[in-house]
Enzyme design. Structure first.
Site, mmCIF file in Angstrom:
data_model
loop_
_atom_site.group_PDB
_atom_site.id
_atom_site.type_symbol
_atom_site.label_atom_id
_atom_site.label_comp_id
_atom_site.label_asym_id
_atom_site.label_seq_id
_atom_site.Cartn_x
_atom_site.Cartn_y
_atom_site.Cartn_z
ATOM 1 N N LYS A 244 6.809 5.214 6.369
ATOM 2 C CA LYS A 244 7.286 5.940 5.190
ATOM 3 C C LYS A 244 7.143 7.458 5.300
ATOM 4 O O LYS A 244 7.952 8.192 4.723
ATOM 5 C CB LYS A 244 6.564 5.442 3.941
ATOM 6 C CG LYS A 244 6.908 4.012 3.569
ATOM 7 C CD LYS A 244 6.308 3.619 2.237
ATOM 8 C CE LYS A 244 6.715 2.194 1.875
ATOM 9 N NZ LYS A 244 6.354 1.847 0.498
ATOM 10 N N ASP B 206 9.502 4.191 -4.818
ATOM 11 C CA ASP B 206 8.224 3.494 -4.980
ATOM 12 C C ASP B 206 7.495 3.909 -6.252
ATOM 13 O O ASP B 206 7.084 3.077 -7.051
ATOM 14 C CB ASP B 206 7.307 3.771 -3.788
ATOM 15 C CG ASP B 206 7.560 2.855 -2.609
ATOM 16 O OD1 ASP B 206 8.141 1.771 -2.811
ATOM 17 O OD2 ASP B 206 7.187 3.226 -1.487
#
Length: 280
Positions: A66, A102
């Site tokens: 990420k 997220d």
């Protein structure tokens, strides 16, 4: 020929993303297909370039890529800049643009369990990686001030706090310090891979001293009830599984790719059904 979407991570075998996205494509009558790609760390750059050359229209990014994917993208959306991490990539006419769904996805799922503003809670985040970053920055962006971060390597927690662009009163703790002070927190958020299938008996710390009114949240969704959440239930604490965050962040990604909103209820049902329901 349909459009290809996907997921890159290591591991990806556990992921429910193909199931929920392919179902949503069918539901919306879209000729698209979603595939999970196992990408080792040392192969990340060439894998991203391969996806770009193949014309993949979008893909999700999971552990451990990420943060490390950022140099290989053409542009970052504001959500990814704020989070300092990417979980969704959109191919915009050959340019790969990184987004982060997220944090917002997590907060939307958590808010369903709260009876007062999220900014009124004292929060502990376990972990200091890409997922923690997205959640931490999203929480501070929404006005949460009392957020502490614990991590096995305390310097990484300190680095995350120092990089936060929003006002906060955060402290960095090691795991032992967090266990000692755990009764102070209203919400405990587990963001690491500890407890992820197949290592389902592992947990990052003990909850034995947590306050009885605490909410314990684990962003892992396979298994739905991690060892940490099982301990929380045994202690009579409120649990928040990773299914909510997973579904909400996926829905936001789906909308970025297709400009259509999938069914949250349908996505949730698929995950719960495939992982054995909603009870311990």
């Amino acid at each position: 020929m349909g459009k290809l979407y996907g997921l890159i991570g290591c591991p990806v075998e556990h992921s429910m993303s193909p199931a929920i996205h392919n179902d949503a494509f069918r539901e919306k009558n879209l000729d698209n297909y979603y595939h999970a790609f196992h990408v080792e760390t040392e192969k990340l750059e060439e894998s991203v370039q391969a996806l770009k050359l193949l014309g993949v229209r979008g893909f999700n990014v999971t552990i451990p890529h990420k943060i490390s994917i950022i140099p290989f993208l053409d542009k970052l959306h504001e959500t990814a800049k704020i989070a300092g991490a990417v979980n969704t990539v959109v191919n915009e006419n050959g340019r790969l643009v990184g987004h982060n769904t997220d944090g917002n996805g997590y907060i939307e799922s958590l808010k369903e369990m709260l009876n007062k503003p999220i900014s009124d809670h004292k929060i502990l985040i376990i972990g200091a990686g890409g997922a923690a970053r997205g959640i931490y920055f999203a929480l501070t962006h929404q006005g949460c001030q009392e957020i502490d971060i614990c991590n096995r390597t305390i310097s990484k927690a300190e680095e995350l706090i120092n990089e936060c662009p929003f006002s906060n009163n955060s402290k960095a703790l090691n795991i032992q310090e967090a266990e000692i002070d755990i009764e102070k927190y209203d919400i405990i958020i587990q963001t690491t891979a500890v407890g992820l299938h197949p290592h389902v008996d592992q947990k990052p710390l003990s909850l034995k001293n947590a306050k009885k009114s605490a909410i314990v949240s684990d962003i892992i969704y396979n298994p739905i009830y991690t060892a940490l959440l099982k301990e929380a239930k045994e202690l009579g604490l409120t649990v928040h599984t990773g299914v909510g965050m997973f579904v909400y962040q996926a829905a936001l990604a789906f909308e970025l790719w297709t400009k259509q909103a999938p069914s949250i209820e349908k996505m949730t049902k698929i995950v719960n059904d495939q992982l054995g329901g909603t009870s311990c």
